[in-house]
Design an enzyme around this catalytic site. Sequence first.
Site, short mmCIF file in Angstrom:
data_model
loop_
_atom_site.label_atom_id
_atom_site.label_comp_id
_atom_site.label_asym_id
_atom_site.label_seq_id
_atom_site.Cartn_x
_atom_site.Cartn_y
_atom_site.Cartn_z
N ARG A 1 -8.37 -4.01 4.10
CA ARG A 1 -9.00 -5.01 4.98
C ARG A 1 -10.52 -4.89 4.93
NH1 ARG A 1 -10.81 -4.40 10.21
NH2 ARG A 1 -10.74 -6.22 11.59
N VAL B 1 -12.35 -3.65 2.57
CA VAL B 1 -12.86 -4.05 1.25
C VAL B 1 -12.96 -5.57 1.17
CG1 VAL B 1 -12.24 -4.18 -1.21
CG2 VAL B 1 -12.12 -1.98 -0.01
N ARG C 1 -13.04 -7.87 3.52
CA ARG C 1 -13.99 -8.54 4.43
C ARG C 1 -15.44 -8.18 4.11
NH1 ARG C 1 -10.49 -9.35 9.97
NH2 ARG C 1 -8.95 -10.67 8.94
N ARG D 1 4.14 5.25 -8.67
CA ARG D 1 3.61 6.31 -9.52
C ARG D 1 3.86 5.85 -10.95
NH1 ARG D 1 2.53 10.36 -6.05
NH2 ARG D 1 3.90 10.69 -4.26
N GLY E 1 -4.47 9.08 -4.54
CA GLY E 1 -4.62 10.54 -4.58
C GLY E 1 -5.13 11.04 -5.92
N ASP F 1 -1.87 14.83 1.61
CA ASP F 1 -1.95 16.26 1.24
C ASP F 1 -3.33 16.88 1.50
OD1 ASP F 1 0.58 15.75 0.32
OD2 ASP F 1 -0.01 15.62 -1.79
N GLU G 1 4.22 30.30 15.15
CA GLU G 1 4.20 31.76 15.08
C GLU G 1 3.82 32.23 13.68
OE1 GLU G 1 6.35 30.27 17.39
OE2 GLU G 1 4.95 31.25 18.76
N LYS H 1 9.09 36.06 23.21
CA LYS H 1 9.00 34.61 22.95
C LYS H 1 10.37 33.97 23.04
CE LYS H 1 4.69 34.01 20.88
NZ LYS H 1 3.84 32.90 20.52
O1 F6P Z 1 1.26 13.33 -2.49
C1 F6P Z 1 1.86 12.91 -1.33
C2 F6P Z 1 3.27 13.42 -1.26
O2 F6P Z 1 3.84 12.96 -0.06
C3 F6P Z 1 3.45 14.93 -1.38
O3 F6P Z 1 3.16 15.60 -0.21
C4 F6P Z 1 4.88 15.03 -1.81
O4 F6P Z 1 5.11 16.19 -2.55
C5 F6P Z 1 5.06 13.81 -2.68
O5 F6P Z 1 4.03 12.89 -2.31
C6 F6P Z 1 6.39 13.13 -2.56
O6 F6P Z 1 6.42 12.12 -3.50
P1 F6P Z 1 7.48 10.94 -3.55
O7 F6P Z 1 7.19 10.01 -2.42
O8 F6P Z 1 7.27 10.32 -4.88
O9 F6P Z 1 8.82 11.59 -3.36
#
Ligand code: F6P
Length: 366
Positions: free
Chosen positions: A66, A68, A70, A117, A147, A172, A232, A258
């Site tokens: 959004r 980008v 606007r 991907r 990422g 991540d 913990e 605990k």
């Molecule tokens: O990179 C983000 C992430 O959620 C990682 O934490 C995890 O290992 C991976 O993607 C899971 O990938 P997918 O959604 O392809 O199963």
Amino acid sequence: MKNDCEIFRLCQPISTYFTAIKGKILSILIDKVLLFPKREKMSDKTFTIGIMTSGGDSPGMNPCIRAVVRTANAYDAEVIGVVDGYEGLINGEFRPLGIRDVGGILQRGGTILQTQRSLRFHEKRYQREAIRNMNGAGMDGLIVIGGEGSLKGAHALAELGVKVVGVPASIDNDIWGTNMAIGVDTAMNTIMDAIDKLRDTASSHSRAFLIETMGRGCGYLAVMAGIVSGAEMVLIPEVPVSVDEVAKAVDDAYLRGKKHCIIIIAEGASIKAPELAKALEDMDVGFTTRVTILGHIQRGGSPTAFERMLATRLGVKAVEALLGGETNVMVGLQGRDIELIPLAEVTAKSRQANMDYYEMARTLAR
Ligand code: F6P
């Protein structure tokens, strides 16, 4: 007098040299003339920005899209959305994005542009195919929101001459060059909320809960969740520990009185939650154990206020960078400011969990 054979031997390196030069000129010609013919502008906008989300989705991608669209509009540039990340770039799946198309998405998790991907995009021939499609659509530059892998793709395109700006997005938080990537804060709040709930039931039953968080090879989410949820123990890829050490920590927690024991295990840690649960049951550590794998729930949900702000600032800066002639860079949060970092640097390194915070989590777990 040199005979024919000698003359041939002497001339061979020169001829190899000229063949190599010829090959180089040919490949430059293919790249610059055949692959890069730009279509005539369809509108009177001066600059056309392609935008895509790529890799694993993360909450905050939509507010970034959004911002980008606007911001581009305010600068009189047009935006074309690429559907399905690099796969869409290869297949030429594009759609124009106007200011009304990005209405009502600020609060929505996921990505309206879809994401994938793409394994194919690692290959040069598909990268060239993508450039051909971009040029066919009249794109002058590209903003890639994603990422580590996606930013590597952005770097590859920039090296082929495309004007590219990357925006870090991954729950991540393993991307070099930014304190926070898009998605991290929302994922952290989701984890915190889940652990608060798990603690209620853990305390009622005097149980140890082994909770797996995402993060690939980076322990950031686990460490921070350890602090904000009062765990913990935290197991992360950066610090290998043995089953015996974990058993001792659980036993100690029991002896300290605990009522629960929360152990957060990053998905990349050397010990996996199910096998640890089995080992602890066999060792009789005081608590009975249960395993919770938080999984993809961490990637969903409405972006937090911090997230929307960060995603928006990164999106605005990405447009300004691209229109200002920057390329082969990523926008990142450094301190309180949004800065530009070369993609070459971003893709050469990875962020790991902060060891000071890891120690803090350990100190507070008593
Ligand atoms: O990179 C983000 C992430 O959620 C990682 O934490 C995890 O290992 C991976 O993607 C899971 O990938 P997918 O959604 O392809 O199963």
